[in-house]
Design a protein around this motif. Structure first.
Motif, PDB file in Angstrom:
ATOM      1  N   PRO A  50      31.832  28.234  19.586  1.00 16.28           N
ATOM      2  CA  PRO A  50      31.309  27.875  21.020  1.00 16.28           C
ATOM      3  C   PRO A  50      30.312  26.912  20.886  1.00 16.28           C
ATOM      4  O   PRO A  50      30.117  26.142  21.614  1.00 16.28           O
ATOM      5  CB  PRO A  50      31.050  29.021  21.867  1.00 16.28           C
ATOM      6  CG  PRO A  50      31.754  30.230  21.008  1.00 16.28           C
ATOM      7  CD  PRO A  50      31.976  29.790  19.486  1.00 16.28           C
ATOM      8  N   SER A  51      29.319  26.977  20.161  1.00 16.78           N
ATOM      9  CA  SER A  51      28.068  26.423  19.911  1.00 16.78           C
ATOM     10  C   SER A  51      28.515  24.941  19.699  1.00 16.78           C
ATOM     11  O   SER A  51      27.773  23.894  20.111  1.00 16.78           O
ATOM     12  CB  SER A  51      27.083  26.870  19.349  1.00 16.78           C
ATOM     13  OG  SER A  51      27.653  27.083  17.801  1.00 16.78           O
ATOM     14  N   GLY A  52      29.424  24.791  18.822  1.00 17.48           N
ATOM     15  CA  GLY A  52      29.761  23.341  18.212  1.00 17.48           C
ATOM     16  C   GLY A  52      30.741  22.615  19.317  1.00 17.48           C
ATOM     17  O   GLY A  52      30.254  21.643  19.539  1.00 17.48           O
ATOM     18  N   ILE A  53      31.448  23.485  20.049  1.00 15.74           N
ATOM     19  CA  ILE A  53      32.125  22.697  21.133  1.00 15.74           C
ATOM     20  C   ILE A  53      31.023  22.279  22.086  1.00 15.74           C
ATOM     21  O   ILE A  53      31.247  21.237  22.809  1.00 15.74           O
ATOM     22  CB  ILE A  53      33.162  23.740  21.542  1.00 15.74           C
ATOM     23  CG1 ILE A  53      34.073  23.817  20.698  1.00 15.74           C
ATOM     24  CG2 ILE A  53      33.762  22.990  22.861  1.00 15.74           C
ATOM     25  CD1 ILE A  53      35.425  24.782  21.011  1.00 15.74           C
ATOM     26  N   GLY A  54      30.266  23.350  22.513  1.00 18.17           N
ATOM     27  CA  GLY A  54      29.404  22.858  23.644  1.00 18.17           C
ATOM     28  C   GLY A  54      28.351  21.595  23.253  1.00 18.17           C
ATOM     29  O   GLY A  54      28.140  20.735  23.848  1.00 18.17           O
ATOM     30  N   GLY A  55      27.950  21.617  21.989  1.00 22.65           N
ATOM     31  CA  GLY A  55      26.928  20.600  21.345  1.00 22.65           C
ATOM     32  C   GLY A  55      27.958  19.139  21.420  1.00 22.65           C
ATOM     33  O   GLY A  55      27.369  18.157  21.829  1.00 22.65           O
ATOM     34  N   GLY A  56      29.302  19.275  21.008  1.00 19.98           N
ATOM     35  CA  GLY A  56      30.064  18.034  20.880  1.00 19.98           C
ATOM     36  C   GLY A  56      30.278  17.612  22.409  1.00 19.98           C
ATOM     37  O   GLY A  56      30.090  16.274  22.517  1.00 19.98           O
ATOM     38  N   VAL A  57      30.319  18.379  23.348  1.00 22.29           N
ATOM     39  CA  VAL A  57      30.776  17.857  24.766  1.00 22.29           C
ATOM     40  C   VAL A  57      29.492  17.446  25.253  1.00 22.29           C
ATOM     41  O   VAL A  57      29.443  16.164  25.949  1.00 22.29           O
ATOM     42  CB  VAL A  57      31.087  19.169  25.837  1.00 22.29           C
ATOM     43  CG1 VAL A  57      31.067  18.879  27.196  1.00 22.29           C
ATOM     44  CG2 VAL A  57      32.286  19.676  25.178  1.00 22.29           C
ATOM     45  N   LEU A  58      28.114  17.524  25.088  1.00 24.03           N
ATOM     46  CA  LEU A  58      26.922  16.968  25.592  1.00 24.03           C
ATOM     47  C   LEU A  58      26.882  15.794  24.552  1.00 24.03           C
ATOM     48  O   LEU A  58      26.553  14.936  25.385  1.00 24.03           O
ATOM     49  CB  LEU A  58      25.770  17.879  25.128  1.00 24.03           C
ATOM     50  CG  LEU A  58      25.751  19.372  26.077  1.00 24.03           C
ATOM     51  CD1 LEU A  58      24.596  20.091  25.338  1.00 24.03           C
ATOM     52  CD2 LEU A  58      25.586  19.002  27.543  1.00 24.03           C
ATOM     53  N   LEU A  59      27.130  15.700  23.433  1.00 21.02           N
ATOM     54  CA  LEU A  59      27.025  14.434  22.715  1.00 21.02           C
ATOM     55  C   LEU A  59      27.817  13.343  23.450  1.00 21.02           C
ATOM     56  O   LEU A  59      27.486  12.105  23.278  1.00 21.02           O
ATOM     57  CB  LEU A  59      27.268  14.772  21.333  1.00 21.02           C
ATOM     58  CG  LEU A  59      26.146  15.345  20.565  1.00 21.02           C
ATOM     59  CD1 LEU A  59      26.511  15.462  19.090  1.00 21.02           C
ATOM     60  CD2 LEU A  59      24.976  14.354  20.453  1.00 21.02           C
ATOM     61  N   LEU A  60      29.187  14.008  23.447  1.00 18.51           N
ATOM     62  CA  LEU A  60      30.390  13.021  24.312  1.00 18.51           C
ATOM     63  C   LEU A  60      29.902  12.497  25.500  1.00 18.51           C
ATOM     64  O   LEU A  60      29.881  11.117  25.673  1.00 18.51           O
ATOM     65  CB  LEU A  60      31.568  13.575  24.198  1.00 18.51           C
ATOM     66  CG  LEU A  60      32.536  13.872  22.820  1.00 18.51           C
ATOM     67  CD1 LEU A  60      33.552  14.657  23.111  1.00 18.51           C
ATOM     68  CD2 LEU A  60      32.555  12.467  22.066  1.00 18.51           C
ATOM     69  N   ALA A  61      28.941  13.298  26.283  1.00 18.51           N
ATOM     70  CA  ALA A  61      28.801  12.790  27.538  1.00 18.51           C
ATOM     71  C   ALA A  61      27.825  12.013  27.389  1.00 18.51           C
ATOM     72  O   ALA A  61      27.700  10.756  28.375  1.00 18.51           O
ATOM     73  CB  ALA A  61      28.409  14.021  28.420  1.00 18.51           C
ATOM     74  N   LEU A  62      26.706  12.167  26.841  1.00 15.95           N
ATOM     75  CA  LEU A  62      25.502  11.304  26.543  1.00 15.95           C
ATOM     76  C   LEU A  62      25.912   9.982  25.862  1.00 15.95           C
ATOM     77  O   LEU A  62      25.482   8.842  26.420  1.00 15.95           O
ATOM     78  CB  LEU A  62      24.405  12.053  25.831  1.00 15.95           C
ATOM     79  CG  LEU A  62      23.208  11.088  25.342  1.00 15.95           C
ATOM     80  CD1 LEU A  62      22.370  10.935  26.498  1.00 15.95           C
ATOM     81  CD2 LEU A  62      22.400  11.907  24.246  1.00 15.95           C
ATOM     82  N   SER A  63      26.727   9.745  24.862  1.00 15.75           N
ATOM     83  CA  SER A  63      27.300   8.610  24.364  1.00 15.75           C
ATOM     84  C   SER A  63      28.100   7.887  25.091  1.00 15.75           C
ATOM     85  O   SER A  63      28.002   6.568  25.354  1.00 15.75           O
ATOM     86  CB  SER A  63      27.910   8.956  23.040  1.00 15.75           C
ATOM     87  OG  SER A  63      28.986   9.768  23.248  1.00 15.75           O
ATOM     88  N   GLY A  64      28.946   8.573  26.000  1.00 18.38           N
ATOM     89  CA  GLY A  64      29.707   7.931  27.068  1.00 18.38           C
ATOM     90  C   GLY A  64      28.911   7.213  28.109  1.00 18.38           C
ATOM     91  O   GLY A  64      29.194   6.090  28.438  1.00 18.38           O
ATOM     92  N   TRP A  65      27.915   8.022  28.478  1.00 20.34           N
ATOM     93  CA  TRP A  65      27.035   7.242  29.844  1.00 20.34           C
ATOM     94  C   TRP A  65      26.406   6.070  29.024  1.00 20.34           C
ATOM     95  O   TRP A  65      26.396   5.126  29.794  1.00 20.34           O
ATOM     96  CB  TRP A  65      26.084   8.435  30.030  1.00 20.34           C
ATOM     97  CG  TRP A  65      25.017   7.852  30.983  1.00 20.34           C
ATOM     98  CD1 TRP A  65      25.204   7.376  32.119  1.00 20.34           C
ATOM     99  CD2 TRP A  65      23.565   8.308  31.065  1.00 20.34           C
ATOM    100  NE1 TRP A  65      23.953   6.982  32.818  1.00 20.34           N
ATOM    101  CE2 TRP A  65      22.941   7.537  32.062  1.00 20.34           C
ATOM    102  CE3 TRP A  65      22.938   9.039  30.150  1.00 20.34           C
ATOM    103  CZ2 TRP A  65      21.674   7.789  32.394  1.00 20.34           C
ATOM    104  CZ3 TRP A  65      21.226   9.109  30.364  1.00 20.34           C
ATOM    105  CH2 TRP A  65      20.922   8.339  31.249  1.00 20.34           C
TER     106      TRP A  65
END
Length: 241
Positions: A50-65
């Motif tokens: 879960p921690s890896g998935i949560g971190g990945g979603v945050l990184l994807l959101a930041l890089s996409g923005w």
């Protein structure tokens, strides 16, 4: 899941998954009692971080923005650099955070790592261990289980709880794994509990007819191809700059 070569794999229903730990237990009171003529089996399990998935979603959101903003408002080569960077970074982030998973069924263990997927019939599994990383040994090779990360902090916390529970039990009924007063509570660290469950599944299911065979490794070209394309485009853009 019924065993058989024609069964779909991976087995879980889309959108249904569990975190590291037990999905079902043969000792649960709520589980149906097994017939004496039917060997004990485990239900299908899915292990993810879960921690890896949560971190990945945050990184994807930041890089996409940041990337989309650069492509819209950037000038000159900036939009192309942003596009190349996104094409390179997004597959890598997905590969190391969202993609890793371990699927354990009655016939086989499927390990989905960042850049390859390994299918291991239970008969081919020689051992599982959790040291600094979680690993499965099969066919003379060692495969890391990215979806079951080892936390030394959680392991030390579990060891302290075990020692405290043992010192408070005057009748020495408390084991390193479960408490005498709380039989359903597993005192091991999550990664150690997961590896222990997988060992039990390997021992119980290795003799099944559908669990025979050799390990199969498939490279995840759906992740590798866009990563290489993004890397090449990024190098070209930087070289002509």
């Amino acid at each position: 899941m019924r065993a058989g070569a024609s069964d779909p794999w991976p087995p879980p229903t889309p959108g249904v998954w569990c975190t590291i730990g037990r999905m079902t237990s043969p000792d649960d009171d709520s589980a149906p009692a097994a017939s004496s003529s039917v060997p004990e089996t485990f239900s299908d399990r899915v292990y993810r971080s879960p921690s890896g998935i949560g971190g990945g979603v945050l990184l994807l959101a930041l890089s996409g923005w940041l990337g989309i903003d650069a492509m819209i408002r950037g000038e000159g080569r900036t939009p192309w650099l942003a596009l190349a960077g996104l094409l390179f970074a997004v597959p890598v982030v997905i590969a190391f955070t969202v993609r890793p998973a371990v699927y354990a069924g009655q016939d086989r263990l499927l390990v989905r790592n960042p850049f390859r997927t390994v299918t291991l019939p239970w008969a081919s599994v020689e051992g599982l261990r959790a040291g600094y990383t979680s690993e499965v040994l099969a066919g003379g090779a060692t495969y890391q289980l990215w979806a079951i990360p080892v936390s030394l902090r959680q392991r030390k916390r579990a060891a302290r709880q075990q020692a405290r529970a043992a010192s408070e039990d005057p009748f020495s009924r408390t084991s390193a794994h479960v408490s005498a007063n709380k039989a359903g509570e597993d005192r091991r660290a999550p990664s150690d509990a997961a590896i222990g469950d997988l060992r039990e599944m390997a021992e119980l299911n290795a003799q099944r007819e559908g669990a025979q065979g050799a390990p199969e490794v498939r490279w995840a070209f759906e992740v590798i191809a866009p990563t290489l394309a993004g890397a090449v485009l990024l190098i070209i853009m930087l070289a002509i700059g």
